[in-house]
Design a protein around this motif. Sequence first.
Motif, PDB file in Angstrom:
ATOM      1  N   TRP A   9       0.827  -1.213   0.000  1.00  0.00           N
ATOM      2  CA  TRP A   9       0.000   0.000   0.000  1.00  0.00           C
ATOM      3  C   TRP A   9       0.857   1.258   0.000  1.00  0.00           C
ATOM      4  CZ3 TRP A   9      -4.563  -0.124  -1.833  1.00  0.00           C
ATOM      5  CH2 TRP A   9      -5.359  -1.268  -1.685  1.00  0.00           C
ATOM      6  N   PHE A  16      -2.026   7.018  -6.116  1.00  0.00           N
ATOM      7  CA  PHE A  16      -3.349   6.573  -5.670  1.00  0.00           C
ATOM      8  C   PHE A  16      -4.467   7.525  -6.119  1.00  0.00           C
ATOM      9  CE2 PHE A  16      -6.764   5.835  -2.567  1.00  0.00           C
ATOM     10  CZ  PHE A  16      -6.875   4.461  -2.678  1.00  0.00           C
ATOM     11  N   GLY A  52      -9.059   2.851   7.259  1.00  0.00           N
ATOM     12  CA  GLY A  52      -8.370   2.564   5.997  1.00  0.00           C
ATOM     13  C   GLY A  52      -8.547   3.768   5.086  1.00  0.00           C
ATOM     14  N   CYS A  53      -8.247   4.942   5.640  1.00  0.00           N
ATOM     15  CA  CYS A  53      -8.608   6.224   5.003  1.00  0.00           C
ATOM     16  C   CYS A  53      -7.777   6.533   3.774  1.00  0.00           C
ATOM     17  CB  CYS A  53      -8.487   7.355   6.005  1.00  0.00           C
ATOM     18  SG  CYS A  53      -6.797   7.523   6.663  1.00  0.00           S
ATOM     19  N   GLY A  54      -6.670   5.792   3.545  1.00  0.00           N
ATOM     20  CA  GLY A  54      -5.835   6.047   2.373  1.00  0.00           C
ATOM     21  C   GLY A  54      -5.301   7.471   2.391  1.00  0.00           C
ATOM     22  N   ASP A  74      -4.961   4.502   9.005  1.00  0.00           N
ATOM     23  CA  ASP A  74      -4.441   3.677   7.892  1.00  0.00           C
ATOM     24  C   ASP A  74      -3.063   3.169   8.313  1.00  0.00           C
ATOM     25  OD1 ASP A  74      -5.283   3.673   4.608  1.00  0.00           O
ATOM     26  OD2 ASP A  74      -3.272   2.957   5.138  1.00  0.00           O
ATOM     27  N   PHE A  75      -2.727   1.956   7.908  1.00  0.00           N
ATOM     28  CA  PHE A  75      -1.418   1.424   8.319  1.00  0.00           C
ATOM     29  C   PHE A  75      -0.291   1.843   7.395  1.00  0.00           C
ATOM     30  CE2 PHE A  75      -1.791  -3.203   6.402  1.00  0.00           C
ATOM     31  CZ  PHE A  75      -1.952  -2.668   5.140  1.00  0.00           C
ATOM     32  N   SER A  76      -0.626   2.531   6.307  1.00  0.00           N
ATOM     33  CA  SER A  76       0.400   2.984   5.368  1.00  0.00           C
ATOM     34  C   SER A  76       0.827   4.413   5.706  1.00  0.00           C
ATOM     35  CB  SER A  76      -0.134   2.919   3.936  1.00  0.00           C
ATOM     36  OG  SER A  76       0.639   3.743   3.091  1.00  0.00           O
ATOM     37  N   MET A  79       0.411   6.752   2.739  1.00  0.00           N
ATOM     38  CA  MET A  79      -0.974   7.231   2.555  1.00  0.00           C
ATOM     39  C   MET A  79      -1.277   8.334   3.569  1.00  0.00           C
ATOM     40  SD  MET A  79      -2.750   5.451   0.175  1.00  0.00           S
ATOM     41  CE  MET A  79      -2.693   3.905  -0.733  1.00  0.00           C
ATOM     42  N   ALA A  99      -1.983   3.137  11.907  1.00  0.00           N
ATOM     43  CA  ALA A  99      -2.296   1.970  12.748  1.00  0.00           C
ATOM     44  C   ALA A  99      -3.074   0.942  11.937  1.00  0.00           C
ATOM     45  CB  ALA A  99      -3.131   2.396  13.955  1.00  0.00           C
ATOM     46  N   ASP A 100      -3.186  -0.244  12.521  1.00  0.00           N
ATOM     47  CA  ASP A 100      -3.945  -1.328  11.896  1.00  0.00           C
ATOM     48  C   ASP A 100      -5.443  -1.048  12.041  1.00  0.00           C
ATOM     49  OD1 ASP A 100      -4.910  -3.685  10.903  1.00  0.00           O
ATOM     50  OD2 ASP A 100      -3.808  -4.989  12.295  1.00  0.00           O
ATOM     51  N   ALA A 101      -6.144  -0.982  10.929  1.00  0.00           N
ATOM     52  CA  ALA A 101      -7.587  -0.710  10.974  1.00  0.00           C
ATOM     53  C   ALA A 101      -8.382  -1.918  11.462  1.00  0.00           C
ATOM     54  CB  ALA A 101      -8.082  -0.281   9.599  1.00  0.00           C
ATOM     55  N   ARG A 117     -14.201   2.705   3.124  1.00  0.00           N
ATOM     56  CA  ARG A 117     -14.394   2.438   1.690  1.00  0.00           C
ATOM     57  C   ARG A 117     -13.246   1.581   1.172  1.00  0.00           C
ATOM     58  NH1 ARG A 117     -14.519   6.945  -3.173  1.00  0.00           N
ATOM     59  NH2 ARG A 117     -12.333   7.115  -2.569  1.00  0.00           N
ATOM     60  N   HIS A 118     -13.616   0.446   0.625  1.00  0.00           N
ATOM     61  CA  HIS A 118     -12.669  -0.440  -0.081  1.00  0.00           C
ATOM     62  C   HIS A 118     -11.537  -0.907   0.829  1.00  0.00           C
ATOM     63  CE1 HIS A 118     -14.072   1.777  -3.999  1.00  0.00           C
ATOM     64  NE2 HIS A 118     -14.992   0.968  -3.501  1.00  0.00           N
ATOM     65  N   VAL A 119     -11.888  -1.307   2.032  1.00  0.00           N
ATOM     66  CA  VAL A 119     -10.885  -1.754   3.002  1.00  0.00           C
ATOM     67  C   VAL A 119     -11.245  -3.120   3.597  1.00  0.00           C
ATOM     68  CG1 VAL A 119      -9.683  -1.164   5.157  1.00  0.00           C
ATOM     69  CG2 VAL A 119     -10.383   0.659   3.590  1.00  0.00           C
ATOM     70  N   MET A 123      -9.099  -7.095   4.775  1.00  0.00           N
ATOM     71  CA  MET A 123      -8.876  -7.515   6.156  1.00  0.00           C
ATOM     72  C   MET A 123      -8.719  -9.035   6.233  1.00  0.00           C
ATOM     73  SD  MET A 123      -9.029  -4.973   8.355  1.00  0.00           S
ATOM     74  CE  MET A 123      -8.288  -3.743   7.337  1.00  0.00           C
TER      75      MET A 123
HETATM   76  C1  LIG Z   1      -8.269   0.766  -1.749  1.00  0.00           C
HETATM   77  S1  LIG Z   1      -7.524   1.765  -0.529  1.00  0.00           S
HETATM   78  C2  LIG Z   1      -8.919   2.766   0.005  1.00  0.00           C
HETATM   79  C3  LIG Z   1      -8.491   4.083   0.618  1.00  0.00           C
HETATM   80  C4  LIG Z   1      -9.665   4.992   1.041  1.00  0.00           C
HETATM   81  N1  LIG Z   1     -10.551   4.329   1.957  1.00  0.00           N
HETATM   82  C5  LIG Z   1     -10.430   5.440  -0.178  1.00  0.00           C
HETATM   83  O1  LIG Z   1     -11.522   4.934  -0.408  1.00  0.00           O
HETATM   84  O2  LIG Z   1      -9.919   6.326  -0.903  1.00  0.00           O
HETATM   85  C6  LIG Z   1      -7.295   0.659   0.837  1.00  0.00           C
HETATM   86  C7  LIG Z   1      -6.600   1.346   2.005  1.00  0.00           C
HETATM   87  O3  LIG Z   1      -6.690   0.475   3.140  1.00  0.00           O
HETATM   88  C8  LIG Z   1      -5.452   0.504   3.809  1.00  0.00           C
HETATM   89  N2  LIG Z   1      -5.343  -0.743   4.556  1.00  0.00           N
HETATM   90  C9  LIG Z   1      -5.394  -2.020   4.095  1.00  0.00           C
HETATM   91  N3  LIG Z   1      -5.299  -2.893   5.111  1.00  0.00           N
HETATM   92  C10 LIG Z   1      -5.182  -2.150   6.243  1.00  0.00           C
HETATM   93  C11 LIG Z   1      -5.044  -2.469   7.630  1.00  0.00           C
HETATM   94  N4  LIG Z   1      -4.998  -3.729   8.062  1.00  0.00           N
HETATM   95  N5  LIG Z   1      -4.964  -1.448   8.502  1.00  0.00           N
HETATM   96  C12 LIG Z   1      -4.999  -0.154   8.086  1.00  0.00           C
HETATM   97  N6  LIG Z   1      -5.115   0.210   6.798  1.00  0.00           N
HETATM   98  C13 LIG Z   1      -5.212  -0.783   5.892  1.00  0.00           C
HETATM   99  C14 LIG Z   1      -4.419   0.669   2.718  1.00  0.00           C
HETATM  100  O4  LIG Z   1      -3.194   1.184   3.210  1.00  0.00           O
HETATM  101  C15 LIG Z   1      -5.129   1.636   1.775  1.00  0.00           C
HETATM  102  O5  LIG Z   1      -4.844   2.969   2.099  1.00  0.00           O
END
Ligand SMILES: C[S@@+](CC[C@H](N)C(=O)[O-])C[C@H]1O[C@@H](n2cnc3c(N)ncnc32)[C@H](O)[C@@H]1O
Length: 198
Positions: A9, A16, A52-54, A74-76, A79, A99-101, A117-119, A123
Amino acid sequence: MTNDARALWDAEAEAFDDAADHGLRDPEVHRAWADLLLPLVNGRGLRVADLGCGTGTLSLLLAAEGGHFVSGVDFSREMIDRARGKTEKTIPKPVFIVADAAEPPLSAGTFDVVLSRHVLWAMPNPAAALRSWIDLLTPTGVLIVIEGRWHTGVGLTADTCFQLVSDQRKNVQLRILDDPSYWGGPTSDERYLIISPS
Ligand SMILES: C[S@@+](CC[C@H](N)C(=O)[O-])C[C@H]1O[C@@H](n2cnc3c(N)ncnc32)[C@H](O)[C@@H]1O
């Protein structure tokens, strides 16, 4: 959560926002998401968790246009750096945490809205992640999960996601997001929103 997943990520972060629904740079796409989300996050000045706010696009929209107090997780780090940069001057300024979502380090029972969204599809244990997300809600809080099953085969079908949420919440509604204006063009993916009011 693995360091590999986080590194993947991190590598996605730079480009992105080039995707129409990620950066919301096209005014028509931006308007579509604002028109969808602002009425769902009803009122002003609510506490919203964006899990997972990206790069923080939805956090920014909800803070700047809805006046909401947003906590993004978000863990990235890549991002989150971009999310912080984008919202430097936003009022109210969202708070972003690396942090881990799956187990967000946020206070249980304090959020009016938990949005993701899209997270969930990413998981390792979606049911457990959902449980920890629902724990964040106040007794009248609303869960909003936007997910998809992409043509690549990745993701969660609407049926699967609906069942996952229904296993833990009584009031669950599904909305199919097939209007091209959300995505910057037509899509053959299965895209949808699940909302669960209290
Ligand atoms: C497809 S992107 C979506 C980003 C944002 N929600 C959006 O809709 O624009 C997925 C996001 O989830 C984050 N992510 C994935 N697994 C995660 C986890 N276990 N903990 C935190 N963030 C996570 C990724 O780093 C990435 O930023």
